[in-house]
Design a protein around this motif. Sequence first.
Motif, PDB file in Angstrom:
ATOM      1  N   GLY A   1       0.840  -1.185   0.000  1.00 55.01           N
ATOM      2  CA  GLY A   1       0.000   0.000   0.000  1.00 55.01           C
ATOM      3  C   GLY A   1       0.881   1.243   0.000  1.00 55.01           C
TER       4      GLY A   1
ATOM      5  N   GLY B   1      -2.051   2.375   4.202  1.00 53.77           N
ATOM      6  CA  GLY B   1      -2.558   1.805   5.448  1.00 53.77           C
ATOM      7  C   GLY B   1      -2.793   0.315   5.325  1.00 53.77           C
ATOM      8  N   SER B   2      -1.759  -0.480   5.641  1.00 57.43           N
ATOM      9  CA  SER B   2      -1.903  -1.927   5.639  1.00 57.43           C
ATOM     10  C   SER B   2      -2.359  -2.396   7.019  1.00 57.43           C
ATOM     11  CB  SER B   2      -0.561  -2.573   5.301  1.00 57.43           C
ATOM     12  OG  SER B   2      -0.531  -3.908   5.748  1.00 57.43           O
ATOM     13  N   VAL B   3      -3.083  -3.519   7.063  1.00 59.02           N
ATOM     14  CA  VAL B   3      -3.502  -4.078   8.356  1.00 59.02           C
ATOM     15  C   VAL B   3      -2.940  -5.493   8.521  1.00 59.02           C
ATOM     16  CG1 VAL B   3      -5.530  -2.612   8.541  1.00 59.02           C
ATOM     17  CG2 VAL B   3      -5.743  -4.823   7.401  1.00 59.02           C
TER      18      VAL B   3
ATOM     19  N   MET C   1      -5.223   5.818  11.212  1.00 62.03           N
ATOM     20  CA  MET C   1      -5.239   4.377  11.492  1.00 62.03           C
ATOM     21  C   MET C   1      -4.352   4.065  12.690  1.00 62.03           C
ATOM     22  SD  MET C   1      -5.474   2.819   7.628  1.00 62.03           S
ATOM     23  CE  MET C   1      -5.709   1.137   8.218  1.00 62.03           C
TER      24      MET C   1
ATOM     25  N   ASP D   1      -4.803   2.635  15.490  1.00 66.04           N
ATOM     26  CA  ASP D   1      -4.886   1.278  16.056  1.00 66.04           C
ATOM     27  C   ASP D   1      -4.010   0.280  15.321  1.00 66.04           C
ATOM     28  OD1 ASP D   1      -6.810   2.009  17.845  1.00 66.04           O
ATOM     29  OD2 ASP D   1      -8.487   1.176  16.688  1.00 66.04           O
ATOM     30  N   ASP D   2      -3.730   0.573  14.041  1.00 64.16           N
ATOM     31  CA  ASP D   2      -3.075  -0.425  13.198  1.00 64.16           C
ATOM     32  C   ASP D   2      -1.599  -0.123  12.944  1.00 64.16           C
ATOM     33  OD1 ASP D   2      -5.445  -2.207  12.142  1.00 64.16           O
ATOM     34  OD2 ASP D   2      -6.151  -0.140  12.154  1.00 64.16           O
TER      35      ASP D   2
ATOM     36  N   LEU E   1      -4.538  -6.638  18.055  1.00 62.75           N
ATOM     37  CA  LEU E   1      -5.802  -6.890  17.355  1.00 62.75           C
ATOM     38  C   LEU E   1      -5.997  -8.374  17.048  1.00 62.75           C
ATOM     39  CD1 LEU E   1      -5.642  -3.815  14.979  1.00 62.75           C
ATOM     40  CD2 LEU E   1      -7.541  -4.306  16.530  1.00 62.75           C
TER      41      LEU E   1
ATOM     42  N   LEU F   1      -4.444 -10.218  14.881  1.00 65.59           N
ATOM     43  CA  LEU F   1      -4.376 -10.491  13.435  1.00 65.59           C
ATOM     44  C   LEU F   1      -3.258 -11.484  13.133  1.00 65.59           C
ATOM     45  CD1 LEU F   1      -4.602  -6.772  12.299  1.00 65.59           C
ATOM     46  CD2 LEU F   1      -6.388  -8.500  11.970  1.00 65.59           C
ATOM     47  N   GLY F   2      -3.287 -12.053  11.929  1.00 61.96           N
ATOM     48  CA  GLY F   2      -2.124 -12.813  11.480  1.00 61.96           C
ATOM     49  C   GLY F   2      -2.346 -14.277  11.191  1.00 61.96           C
TER      50      GLY F   2
ATOM     51  N   GLU G   1      -3.501 -14.187   7.082  1.00 60.08           N
ATOM     52  CA  GLU G   1      -2.438 -13.602   6.273  1.00 60.08           C
ATOM     53  C   GLU G   1      -1.319 -14.601   6.002  1.00 60.08           C
ATOM     54  OE1 GLU G   1      -3.831 -12.454   9.002  1.00 60.08           O
ATOM     55  OE2 GLU G   1      -4.748 -10.526   8.518  1.00 60.08           O
TER      56      GLU G   1
END
Lengths: 513, 513
Positions: free
Chosen positions: B280, B431-433, B454, B456-457, B497, B499-500, B503
């Motif tokens: 991004g 802005g990647s998440v 962003m 939080d990210d 968060l 995440l992961g 991905e």
Amino acid sequence: MSDKAAPLAEHALLLSPDDDVAVALRDLPPGLRLRHGTVSMTVTAAIPQGHKLAVRALPAGSAVHKYGQVIGLTSSDVRPGDHVHGHNLAMGTVEQTYEFGTARVQLPVAPLTRTFEGFVRAGGAAATRNYVGIVTSVNCSASTARMIADQFRGPIMDAYPNVDGVVALTHDSGCGMVPTSEGGQLLRRTLRGYAAHPNVGALLVVGLGCEMLAVESLLDDLPAPADTLVERLVIQEQGGVRATVRAGITAVRNLIEQLDQRTRSTVPASKLILGLNCGGSDGYSGITANPALGHASDLLVAQGATTVLAETPEVFGAEHLLTRRAVSEEVGKRLLDRIDWWQRYVQAGGGTLDNNPSPGNKAGGLTTILEKSLGAVAKGGTAELTAVYEYAERVTASGFTFMDTPGYDPVSVTGLVAGGATIVCFTTGRGSVLGTKPVPTIKIATNTPMYERMRDDMDLDAGGIATGDATVEGIGERILDEILAVASGRVTASEDLDLGRDEFVPWQIGAVT
Amino acid sequence: MSDKAAPLAEHALLLSPDDDVAVALRDLPPGLRLRHGTVSMTVTAAIPQGHKLAVRALPAGSAVHKYGQVIGLTSSDVRPGDHVHGHNLAMGTVEQTYEFGTARVQLPVAPLTRTFEGFVRAGGAAATRNYVGIVTSVNCSASTARMIADQFRGPIMDAYPNVDGVVALTHDSGCGMVPTSEGGQLLRRTLRGYAAHPNVGALLVVGLGCEMLAVESLLDDLPAPADTLVERLVIQEQGGVRATVRAGITAVRNLIEQLDQRTRSTVPASKLILGLNCGGSDGYSGITANPALGHASDLLVAQGATTVLAETPEVFGAEHLLTRRAVSEEVGKRLLDRIDWWQRYVQAGGGTLDNNPSPGNKAGGLTTILEKSLGAVAKGGTAELTAVYEYAERVTASGFTFMDTPGYDPVSVTGLVAGGATIVCFTTGRGSVLGTKPVPTIKIATNTPMYERMRDDMDLDAGGIATGDATVEGIGERILDEILAVASGRVTASEDLDLGRDEFVPWQIGAVT
Ligand SMILES: [Ca+2]
Ligand SMILES: [Ca+2]
Ligand SMILES: [Ca+2]
Ligand SMILES: [Ca+2]
Ligand SMILES: [Ca+2]
């Protein structure tokens, strides 16, 4: 060994009444005496279970029929009771000519009396389930979509008895590719197919914001029923994952309250679109579950419904039999075009589209490529072929149709559901654990020991056909009954286990950069 | 407009001290007077933000330096204060010759004093996290693996303070392909890379039973640390999904109790393997976050650690600059071999490996392919290139290295982690998440507005470089501090968060049949 000739059916299975060979249901010893109609025969050499037994005299050069189809020519004189395999059966030099529409079968006229309880959607489609689908435009929104859906699992859903669930349809792609490429178009078609599916009563599309496949490109002129509720969220616009999950939960709560107002009503079986599939096949697949599913397909077609065969690489070698069943040369040629595409595609990667029986297949009794592919094609019954679709293309024809997909289970079934299949029947010998939200999948075991061992994961057992305890027609009718019950809401094994999210796997072709 | 000449640094950014051009930090009006050392200049025409300004006289045919590298030749006489873009800068007819090792930079000697708190594994590798990894051999076991892992989320894990979590590593593949094919080998290497990763303290491999990539083929001679605890489950052997989930929960409960006995201890920074990545990207990427990350890479290399650049298609066009930094001709040629592979691969699919600036890039101020690729390569700092790896290949060299991966974020980072990266730094403009279990990823914003939006990210903001509030070196040092803190257990935005999982995306190449 008894001196009296036993009926053939006690020891071997004739897959079509006029076949020249029967399939041994168990190891047959030499000297075993059998009778078949007016013919008496003695087994001349040991025939392993699953292998072929000649049921009439076949002079050298005779066409040998199994499944009612020619699987090859005898290479020497064959007597009734002989083992038929590579030593006396070969593909011969018969040219495989493509004929179109020369073997169209008129199915017996059936009274159009079968019905199910479906959700009637605006425009007339009949859904078998009532889901909120969360469609993702790119892998970057996958975790966010799951976090939203995870809030709507378990007891919280008891308050919404008419809603089947909230499913996050996540995938690995959506960027690192050219949108106009074949792979880009395929992905877009697949995602739009799910977004427009009748079982998706309400739709939430979640994207990141800088991906190749923009959220709006998934929604432009979407051919969804007019009563599909639609919401969209873009993570970069919302300000990140946490804000998007919060907004998504609010949106979905609102959607399920509306969806819960919808109820089932009686619709004709003609409204069904049945996907036909198999995976983890074994030596029984082609003689038990697949022909039985083919019979169910014929029964459903006779009711005016649509059935869809798939898995092009597994059909390869028997495609000329499908073209003969085609309603037109155009339909037949569409199939041959896809076979050509596959040959080019696989060759470009340095491989071959080789469906010849493997050493394991041969040990199991399969002699020729035709015989092997016939076992897969048997799922498609005998009805005429009314249409051929590309992967994830919207299925609109009635009758027996074909969709071009890989054989790999999750990718194949994802294509069928994207095309609009509202129910799937899946035969398996080794034991598949596939689920396919938002569409129910009925799993049919090819053999009873596996059915017993994986009782939690199987819906039906076709193994009785191999033990003489059931017939292809009988199991076919049971499959049809199950299809109508499941279409009406009966919970399948995979639904009971809450499977079917990770098995959403769009076909990926082309370079990822 | 003031009559007095302002310092250049207030209005434009010189990326390397001897560069011929600086990057406008805001729209510069004609007539603006600037001074740079002893040179005074007046902006001759409007220069948009992100575009280039000449800081010295450059007669027609002069090499133009940015990032300390030649980005092209002037096509007409250029004066200090001129706008430099397509109208007076071109790639010229300079032959791109490949030299090996001609531009090796000796980094300043640094005292080897930096450390972090890691989990020391048998054999000496230092893990940054302590996970149970559930590796799946095929898509068919993905749902089962997730069901097991889902039992170990939330408050239940509070009882195991030294365990970072249980992660299901699920994927879409594992069947419908030839195991010996390039694609089959790539998948096996990726899965084994995760299975052997130091951050996987304990491993549970879950398969179906009839898949191409058998569970045992993932474990044979696995180069995991000798203290990695290993369990395996096969769904068809267990009797289905429910029985496997039950057995898996018991197995994982036992594994986490053992893992919780392990604790962190102080280890030198040289034990780190840092993956460098971006996604991004925007007009700021090449001038703020990427050079700052490059500086952090240099600082870490000076401490004896390993850093790994990737994303071959984004490096394309600047590969000759990397070969000049190579420690040997062999290392440089390995990179060129991979570039050749990509050109063949992309051409076979009918595409091109085109990294020329897009119209959007040109509007943002990028003139040549070299300039664009330099912005990506800037993440790799200036250190000499010690090794080149194939996708998911085990990284064993110290110093600055390269791994061949696509540019697509989840696929690229999955390759880096499979190769053994224990921490990842990821720069992003849009802005990647991204999250990347079982390895922490530090996300670095290229511009402050996105960082704020962003919050939080994002983990770090490099936007101050563009506003003159920070320097490349200063942000580079902050990145190094953050790397060491996160390696020691500080929770990143994506970990907070949770995440992961989604991905994890192994690179798929070759036909799915
Ligand atoms: Ca998926
Ligand atoms: Ca299949
Ligand atoms: Ca913990
Ligand atoms: Ca995945
Ligand atoms: Ca990238």
